[in-house]
Write a protein that holds these residues in place. Structure first.
Motif, PDB file in Angstrom:
ATOM      1  N   LYS A 131       0.823  -1.207   0.000  1.00 47.61           N
ATOM      2  CA  LYS A 131       0.000   0.000   0.000  1.00 47.61           C
ATOM      3  C   LYS A 131       0.862   1.265   0.000  1.00 47.61           C
ATOM      4  O   LYS A 131       0.358   2.368  -0.133  1.00 47.61           O
ATOM      5  N   ALA A 132       2.181   1.073   0.144  1.00 48.22           N
ATOM      6  CA  ALA A 132       3.096   2.201   0.168  1.00 48.22           C
ATOM      7  C   ALA A 132       3.249   2.800  -1.228  1.00 48.22           C
ATOM      8  O   ALA A 132       3.061   2.122  -2.248  1.00 48.22           O
ATOM      9  N   HIS A 133       3.584   4.071  -1.262  1.00 45.41           N
ATOM     10  CA  HIS A 133       3.920   4.714  -2.530  1.00 45.41           C
ATOM     11  C   HIS A 133       5.279   4.178  -2.984  1.00 45.41           C
ATOM     12  O   HIS A 133       6.220   4.068  -2.194  1.00 45.41           O
ATOM     13  N   PHE A 134       5.395   3.826  -4.265  1.00 43.40           N
ATOM     14  CA  PHE A 134       6.628   3.240  -4.792  1.00 43.40           C
ATOM     15  C   PHE A 134       7.367   4.285  -5.617  1.00 43.40           C
ATOM     16  O   PHE A 134       6.834   4.835  -6.574  1.00 43.40           O
ATOM     17  N   GLU A 135       8.606   4.555  -5.229  1.00 39.26           N
ATOM     18  CA  GLU A 135       9.398   5.605  -5.868  1.00 39.26           C
ATOM     19  C   GLU A 135      10.700   4.995  -6.391  1.00 39.26           C
ATOM     20  O   GLU A 135      11.654   4.807  -5.649  1.00 39.26           O
ATOM     21  N   PRO A 136      10.770   4.668  -7.690  1.00 42.31           N
ATOM     22  CA  PRO A 136      12.002   4.078  -8.225  1.00 42.31           C
ATOM     23  C   PRO A 136      12.969   5.155  -8.739  1.00 42.31           C
ATOM     24  O   PRO A 136      12.573   6.071  -9.457  1.00 42.31           O
ATOM     25  N   ILE A 137      14.235   5.050  -8.373  1.00 37.24           N
ATOM     26  CA  ILE A 137      15.260   5.942  -8.907  1.00 37.24           C
ATOM     27  C   ILE A 137      16.530   5.139  -9.161  1.00 37.24           C
ATOM     28  O   ILE A 137      16.712   4.048  -8.607  1.00 37.24           O
ATOM     29  N   ASN A 138      17.403   5.695 -10.006  1.00 32.50           N
ATOM     30  CA  ASN A 138      18.675   5.040 -10.308  1.00 32.50           C
ATOM     31  C   ASN A 138      19.805   5.909  -9.759  1.00 32.50           C
ATOM     32  O   ASN A 138      19.866   7.111 -10.023  1.00 32.50           O
TER      33      ASN A 138
ATOM     34  N   GLN B 248      -1.282  11.807   4.441  1.00 31.54           N
ATOM     35  CA  GLN B 248      -2.052  10.627   4.039  1.00 31.54           C
ATOM     36  C   GLN B 248      -1.736   9.394   4.878  1.00 31.54           C
ATOM     37  O   GLN B 248      -2.349   8.339   4.687  1.00 31.54           O
ATOM     38  N   ASN B 249      -0.727   9.512   5.748  1.00 31.28           N
ATOM     39  CA  ASN B 249      -0.265   8.370   6.541  1.00 31.28           C
ATOM     40  C   ASN B 249       0.144   7.213   5.628  1.00 31.28           C
ATOM     41  O   ASN B 249      -0.047   6.049   5.953  1.00 31.28           O
ATOM     42  N   GLN B 250       0.720   7.557   4.469  1.00 25.27           N
ATOM     43  CA  GLN B 250       1.158   6.551   3.503  1.00 25.27           C
ATOM     44  C   GLN B 250       2.686   6.507   3.476  1.00 25.27           C
ATOM     45  O   GLN B 250       3.343   7.500   3.176  1.00 25.27           O
ATOM     46  N   PRO B 251       3.253   5.369   3.791  1.00 25.29           N
ATOM     47  CA  PRO B 251       4.718   5.252   3.740  1.00 25.29           C
ATOM     48  C   PRO B 251       5.205   5.237   2.289  1.00 25.29           C
ATOM     49  O   PRO B 251       4.417   5.079   1.349  1.00 25.29           O
ATOM     50  N   THR B 252       6.492   5.379   2.109  1.00 21.87           N
ATOM     51  CA  THR B 252       7.107   5.390   0.782  1.00 21.87           C
ATOM     52  C   THR B 252       8.196   4.334   0.701  1.00 21.87           C
ATOM     53  O   THR B 252       9.056   4.241   1.586  1.00 21.87           O
ATOM     54  N   ILE B 253       8.133   3.536  -0.355  1.00 20.51           N
ATOM     55  CA  ILE B 253       9.231   2.617  -0.666  1.00 20.51           C
ATOM     56  C   ILE B 253      10.110   3.312  -1.700  1.00 20.51           C
ATOM     57  O   ILE B 253       9.653   3.626  -2.808  1.00 20.51           O
ATOM     58  N   LEU B 254      11.338   3.572  -1.338  1.00 21.12           N
ATOM     59  CA  LEU B 254      12.291   4.175  -2.267  1.00 21.12           C
ATOM     60  C   LEU B 254      13.170   3.057  -2.812  1.00 21.12           C
ATOM     61  O   LEU B 254      13.973   2.473  -2.085  1.00 21.12           O
ATOM     62  N   PHE B 255      12.988   2.752  -4.100  1.00 24.39           N
ATOM     63  CA  PHE B 255      13.802   1.719  -4.727  1.00 24.39           C
ATOM     64  C   PHE B 255      14.997   2.385  -5.404  1.00 24.39           C
ATOM     65  O   PHE B 255      14.847   3.133  -6.371  1.00 24.39           O
ATOM     66  N   LEU B 256      16.181   2.122  -4.870  1.00 22.48           N
ATOM     67  CA  LEU B 256      17.400   2.751  -5.362  1.00 22.48           C
ATOM     68  C   LEU B 256      18.234   1.716  -6.110  1.00 22.48           C
ATOM     69  O   LEU B 256      18.952   0.906  -5.511  1.00 22.48           O
ATOM     70  N   ASP B 257      18.104   1.728  -7.428  1.00 29.67           N
ATOM     71  CA  ASP B 257      18.871   0.795  -8.252  1.00 29.67           C
ATOM     72  C   ASP B 257      20.326   1.250  -8.324  1.00 29.67           C
ATOM     73  O   ASP B 257      20.611   2.441  -8.342  1.00 29.67           O
ATOM     74  N   GLU B 258      21.233   0.283  -8.342  1.00 33.49           N
ATOM     75  CA  GLU B 258      22.680   0.560  -8.389  1.00 33.49           C
ATOM     76  C   GLU B 258      23.122   1.417  -7.194  1.00 33.49           C
ATOM     77  O   GLU B 258      23.833   2.399  -7.342  1.00 33.49           O
ATOM     78  N   ILE B 259      22.688   1.026  -6.024  1.00 29.93           N
ATOM     79  CA  ILE B 259      22.984   1.794  -4.814  1.00 29.93           C
ATOM     80  C   ILE B 259      24.485   1.961  -4.596  1.00 29.93           C
ATOM     81  O   ILE B 259      24.936   2.929  -3.975  1.00 29.93           O
ATOM     82  N   HIS B 260      25.280   1.048  -5.143  1.00 34.33           N
ATOM     83  CA  HIS B 260      26.728   1.133  -4.970  1.00 34.33           C
ATOM     84  C   HIS B 260      27.330   2.364  -5.641  1.00 34.33           C
ATOM     85  O   HIS B 260      28.469   2.746  -5.357  1.00 34.33           O
TER      86      HIS B 260
END
Length: 450
Positions: A83-90, A113-125
């Motif tokens: 149910k979290a907001h999905f935020e993809p970044i590279n 909104q009491n909505q958490p966020t999933i931050l997807f960080l591709d290539e975090i290295h």
């Protein structure tokens, strides 16, 4: 998600918008855990990661594994279950200013909104220390759930404070049956795959795709798509792919290797350990892998020169000369011809008798040097080029070995505090057995006891 807990966007029913375009590997990505292929150690029913995804209680984590094994795909599947907001970044295209905007938006969503966020960080290295430090407080206070994806070892590439707050999930390269399953799915999928082309695939073509993939399904699917598009249909409008068509489409199989990353160290480690274990066949195999992947031949040669002294040593003094000759050949001849020199040296080192007595002697001596006093050089070993030095006793009592029978002088060369210390203890293997016999002879000649 529906009442049964299944995502509404299913792989087999309603693909999300945008899936009709782009490369084949992107189009046929699954949208559910049941459609995901591979990583059974993480995603089989009852596994903790699967339970966390299905229960929407996933904490910050890192997906670590080679390219094309499903890290990004799984992150997007998580978005379907949460149910979290999905935020993809590279990480390669994002800096701190952009991160500030994403974090500010996440804070606003959580507050209003009491909505958490999933931050997807591709290539975090690819994030440097400052960028990783910026994320730390927001991971810690729960502003974001951070999912990082990386092909590099997080122990080396992710800051310790951030890493300590994240669970690391190692991903494995896809097995042969995984690649075959995904290839067959792509061939049969009419809406998003290659079903409209009416493709048949020979066994040899499938084997070629598996070899091309080397655990990375994207490589197989890219080659498959190009092979299908460039293959002329027969009179029944069927495109039959054989191994030759697949190989032409793929051009050259690129082995998984990174000169600065994990695979670089894994391959060279396997090469060195095979020679140390006297396995010439394995040594040649790993050498071939290194060369085919484009490893620097000088690096390979340097490691063999090191091994010649560290692991062969005086059991076969010739080994160092062979390794050094191979290193010189790399500089003088160059590749590809110098591959022969490297292979000769690798097999020689693998077949040579082994002793690490010289290496152990150095370690023991270094330990004394570091932990004990810097003892002065005994006077009889000091050079005495001036009258004053001679008057001070420099050189007094020195025994010139060649003046004695069998060229053996009864003279202590260690500092007095280390009298009788033995660092080098030759084995009875190879030529070192001759050395051991000689040292026993010296000891008996001068009446020395250990």
């Amino acid at each position: 998600m529906n009442e049964s807990g299944t995502p509404t966007n299913l792989f087999d029913s309603h693909p999300p918008s945008g899936k009709s375009a782009g490369p084949l590997a992107h189009r046929v990505r699954p949208n559910s855990l049941d459609g995901f292929v591979g990583q059974e150690h993480l995603l089989e029913k009852g596994q903790p990661l699967r339970l966390a995804i299905e229960g929407d209680v996933l904490m910050s984590c890192i997906f670590w594994g080679p390219p094309g094994c499903g890290k990004t795909t799984l992150a997007h599947i998580i978005a379907q279950y949460s149910k979290a907001h999905f935020e993809p970044i590279n990480a390669s295209t994002t800096g701190v200013p952009e991160l500030r905007k994403r974090i500010a938006a996440a804070q606003e969503r959580l507050k209003i909104q009491n909505q958490p966020t999933i931050l997807f960080l591709d290539e975090i290295h690819r994030f440097n220390k400052a960028q990783q430090d910026f994320l730390l407080s927001f991971v810690e206070n729960g502003t974001i759930v951070l999912i990082g994806a990386t092909t590099e070892n997080p122990s080396f590439e992710v800051n310790a404070p951030l890493l300590s707050r994240m669970q690391v999930y190692p991903f494995h390269p896809l097995d042969t049956h995984h690649i075959q399953q995904l290839v067959n799915t792509a061939i049969c999928d009419i809406e998003r795959g290659l079903g409209k082309y009416r493709v048949t695939l020979s066994d040899t073509a499938m084997e070629a795709l598996v070899r091309i993939a080397d655990g990375d399904v994207r490589l197989a699917l890219n080659a498959l798509e190009l092979a299908v598009q460039t293959c002329k249909p027969n009179s029944q409008q069927i495109r039959h792919l054989d191994a030759e068509i697949v190989r032409r489409a793929a051009q050259k199989r690129m082995l998984r290797h990174d000169k600065a990353g994990d695979e670089h160290y894994n391959l060279i480690s396997a090469f060195i350990k095979s020679m140390r274990a006297s396995d010439a066949d394995a040594a040649v195999y790993w050498l071939a892998r290194l060369l085919e992947a484009g490893e620097d031949a000088r690096f390979i040669a340097r490691r063999m020169v090191i091994l010649a002294s560290e692991d062969v040593g005086n059991a076969d003094p010739q080994a160092l000369l062979v390794a050094d000759a191979a290193a010189r050949a790399v500089e003088f001849v160059g590749l590809p011809e110098a591959q022969l020199n490297l292979a000769q040296a690798a097999t020689y080192l693998a077949c040579a008798p082994k002793s690490n007595a010289s290496y152990l002697a150095l370690l023991a001596a270094q330990k004394d040097v570091r932990q004990k006093s810097a003892y002065p050089v005994p006077l009889h070993l000091r050079n005495a080029p001036t009258q004053l030095m001679r008057e001070l006793g420099y050189g007094k009592g020195y025994q010139y070995a060649h003046d004695f029978e069998e060229h053996i002088a009864d003279m202590e060369c260690l500092p007095d505090a280390l009298h009788g210390q033995r660092y080098y203890k030759p084995t009875d293997i190879g030529y070192e057995a001759v050395i051991r016999e000689y040292l026993e002879k010296v000891k008996n000649k001068i009446g020395r006891t250990d």
